[in-house]
Write a protein that holds these residues in place. Structure first.
Motif, PDB file in Angstrom:
ATOM      1  N   THR A  51       0.586   6.428 -23.043  1.00  0.00           N
ATOM      2  CA  THR A  51      -0.716   6.836 -23.579  1.00  0.00           C
ATOM      3  C   THR A  51      -1.080   8.243 -23.117  1.00  0.00           C
ATOM      4  O   THR A  51      -1.694   9.001 -23.868  1.00  0.00           O
ATOM      5  N   MET A  52      -0.710   8.589 -21.893  1.00  0.00           N
ATOM      6  CA  MET A  52      -1.019   9.932 -21.409  1.00  0.00           C
ATOM      7  C   MET A  52      -0.157  10.976 -22.106  1.00  0.00           C
ATOM      8  O   MET A  52      -0.616  12.092 -22.380  1.00  0.00           O
ATOM      9  N   ALA A  53       1.100  10.633 -22.419  1.00  0.00           N
ATOM     10  CA  ALA A  53       1.954  11.541 -23.184  1.00  0.00           C
ATOM     11  C   ALA A  53       1.351  11.795 -24.564  1.00  0.00           C
ATOM     12  O   ALA A  53       1.333  12.931 -25.056  1.00  0.00           O
ATOM     13  N   ILE A  54       0.841  10.743 -25.180  1.00  0.00           N
ATOM     14  CA  ILE A  54       0.190  10.873 -26.485  1.00  0.00           C
ATOM     15  C   ILE A  54      -1.065  11.729 -26.368  1.00  0.00           C
ATOM     16  O   ILE A  54      -1.308  12.627 -27.185  1.00  0.00           O
ATOM     17  N   ALA A  55      -1.872  11.491 -25.333  1.00  0.00           N
ATOM     18  CA  ALA A  55      -3.114  12.248 -25.159  1.00  0.00           C
ATOM     19  C   ALA A  55      -2.832  13.732 -24.952  1.00  0.00           C
ATOM     20  O   ALA A  55      -3.556  14.592 -25.476  1.00  0.00           O
ATOM     21  N   ALA A  56      -1.787  14.055 -24.183  1.00  0.00           N
ATOM     22  CA  ALA A  56      -1.431  15.460 -23.977  1.00  0.00           C
ATOM     23  C   ALA A  56      -0.972  16.097 -25.285  1.00  0.00           C
ATOM     24  O   ALA A  56      -1.316  17.255 -25.581  1.00  0.00           O
ATOM     25  N   HIS A  91       9.342   8.013 -27.731  1.00  0.00           N
ATOM     26  CA  HIS A  91       9.177   7.197 -28.939  1.00  0.00           C
ATOM     27  C   HIS A  91       7.700   6.948 -29.239  1.00  0.00           C
ATOM     28  O   HIS A  91       7.290   6.921 -30.401  1.00  0.00           O
ATOM     29  N   ALA A  92       6.901   6.758 -28.187  1.00  0.00           N
ATOM     30  CA  ALA A  92       5.466   6.551 -28.385  1.00  0.00           C
ATOM     31  C   ALA A  92       4.831   7.777 -29.033  1.00  0.00           C
ATOM     32  O   ALA A  92       3.992   7.657 -29.934  1.00  0.00           O
ATOM     33  N   VAL A  93       5.244   8.961 -28.578  1.00  0.00           N
ATOM     34  CA  VAL A  93       4.723  10.199 -29.174  1.00  0.00           C
ATOM     35  C   VAL A  93       5.201  10.327 -30.615  1.00  0.00           C
ATOM     36  O   VAL A  93       4.434  10.709 -31.511  1.00  0.00           O
ATOM     37  N   GLN A  94       6.468   9.999 -30.875  1.00  0.00           N
ATOM     38  CA  GLN A  94       6.988  10.071 -32.242  1.00  0.00           C
ATOM     39  C   GLN A  94       6.205   9.150 -33.174  1.00  0.00           C
ATOM     40  O   GLN A  94       5.854   9.530 -34.298  1.00  0.00           O
ATOM     41  N   ARG A  95       5.918   7.955 -32.704  1.00  0.00           N
ATOM     42  CA  ARG A  95       5.178   7.014 -33.551  1.00  0.00           C
ATOM     43  C   ARG A  95       3.779   7.519 -33.851  1.00  0.00           C
ATOM     44  O   ARG A  95       3.289   7.405 -34.981  1.00  0.00           O
ATOM     45  N   MET A  96       3.131   8.102 -32.827  1.00  0.00           N
ATOM     46  CA  MET A  96       1.797   8.662 -33.040  1.00  0.00           C
ATOM     47  C   MET A  96       1.839   9.791 -34.066  1.00  0.00           C
ATOM     48  O   MET A  96       0.975   9.893 -34.943  1.00  0.00           O
ATOM     49  N   LEU A  97       2.876  10.643 -33.986  1.00  0.00           N
ATOM     50  CA  LEU A  97       3.007  11.759 -34.917  1.00  0.00           C
ATOM     51  C   LEU A  97       3.472  11.306 -36.300  1.00  0.00           C
ATOM     52  O   LEU A  97       3.312  12.039 -37.278  1.00  0.00           O
ATOM     53  N   ASN A  98       4.070  10.111 -36.368  1.00  0.00           N
ATOM     54  CA  ASN A  98       4.585   9.563 -37.622  1.00  0.00           C
ATOM     55  C   ASN A  98       5.623  10.498 -38.251  1.00  0.00           C
ATOM     56  O   ASN A  98       5.604  10.762 -39.459  1.00  0.00           O
TER      57      ASN A  98
END
Length: 315
Positions: A51-56, A91-98
């Motif tokens: 979640t922190m990787a996504i937030a950054a 992978h979490a960041v990739q999914r957020m970015l779609n």
């Protein structure tokens, strides 16, 4: 290659030294004298390395309203405190970015993971497999830390940063990546046991802090000097040195060895604690608005295991 922008994310909760005084009797002055740390950030119960990787990453993109995130064709994350070792931070960041069907990898090389991630980007750019890469470094130290450990329990903080690298500049203000050097020093000292993280045993353990201190001072100064020598750059012309945020005394020692004006060293450990491989990147994000044309910066890192590296940037 070029660094277009960097942004950081820090959890809201602040843990001061007084928390450890109440918990195990460690005096705040004692902690400050030995580490420089006054407070650190702690992730909330619903936060983790992913979640922190996504937030950054979201903070990075918010600062770049005209940039198309769909043009990112490589994601490299670094962490030694993963939330999940299969569905990783990258992978979490990739999914957020779609953004589907692009290279995505998460690495761990202790606190030097940032620069190893940058080297991976260099490789993908060199062989023509990518041209716009997102590097995300995120540490959830408090998920693993044992606060009752009086040797190392008070050292750690949480945080993340995201950096956008491109093969060609997107803006005249981009920072050029002049050179990156990394290495492993596992045969040295007590590298195999000086810093360990064993989830089952609960705790990031540092039984040989003196060895870590000595090796970090040696290798961070050495690799920085090599970078300066390789580029015929006098230390007087270095605008900023951003060291790994492990201990304020380590940073001061490295600065003294190099003969650098201490005012040019970037430190955030007093406010954030040791945020692992995210620390130097967070420091870069903090000074980003102040970087001006002609500035030259070096990030120098050292991690348990042992691993080390340095990167020269110029604007």
């Amino acid at each position: 290659m070029y660094l277009h922008h960097v942004a950081a994310y820090l959890p809201a909760a602040v843990v001061t030294n007084e928390h450890f005084t109440r918990l195990n009797g460690l005096a705040s002055d004692w902690i400050i004298e030995r580490t420089g740390i006054r407070e650190r950030r702690k992730a909330a119960t619903d936060e983790n390395a992913n979640t922190m990787a996504i937030a950054a990453t979201q903070a990075l993109l918010a600062a770049l309203p005209t940039f198309d995130p769909a043009s990112i064709d490589l994601i490299v994350a670094g962490t030694y405190t993963p939330h999940d070792t299969i569905y990783t931070a990258a992978h979490a960041v990739q999914r957020m970015l779609n953004i589907n069907e692009i290279p995505v990898v998460t690495i761990s090389s202790a606190c030097s993971s940032l620069l190893n991630a940058v080297e991976i980007v260099e490789g993908y750019f060199a062989i023509g497999k990518a041209s716009r890469a997102l590097v995300v470094v995120s540490e959830h130290n408090t998920a693993y830390n044992n606060e009752e450990d009086t040797m190392a329990g008070h050292l750690w903080g949480d945080g993340a940063a995201a950096l956008l690298f491109t093969k060609e500049p997107l803006d005249p203000a981009d920072l050029r990546v002049v050179q990156v050097l990394t290495g492993g020093a596992a045969p040295m000292g007590k590298a195999d046991e000086a810093v360990t993280l064993k989830p089952i045993d609960k705790g990031i353990v540092m039984p040989f802090g003196r060895d870590v201190f000595q090796q970090a001072c040696t290798y961070m100064a050495r690799i920085t000097q090599q970078l300066l020598d390789d580029n015929s750059l006098p230390i007087s012309e270095l605008s900023y040195l951003i060291p790994h945020q492990a201990n304020l005394r380590i940073s001061a020692n490295v600065v003294k060895q190099l003969g650098l004006d201490p005012a040019r060293a970037v430190n955030n450990i007093d406010r954030l604690g040791n945020t692992g491989c995210a620390g130097a990147a967070i420091g870069l994000a903090e000074i980003w608005p102040a970087i001006k044309a002609g500035d030259k910066l070096i990030i120098t890192v050292f991690g348990g295991g042992y691993s080390y590296g340095a990167m020269l940037l110029e604007k």
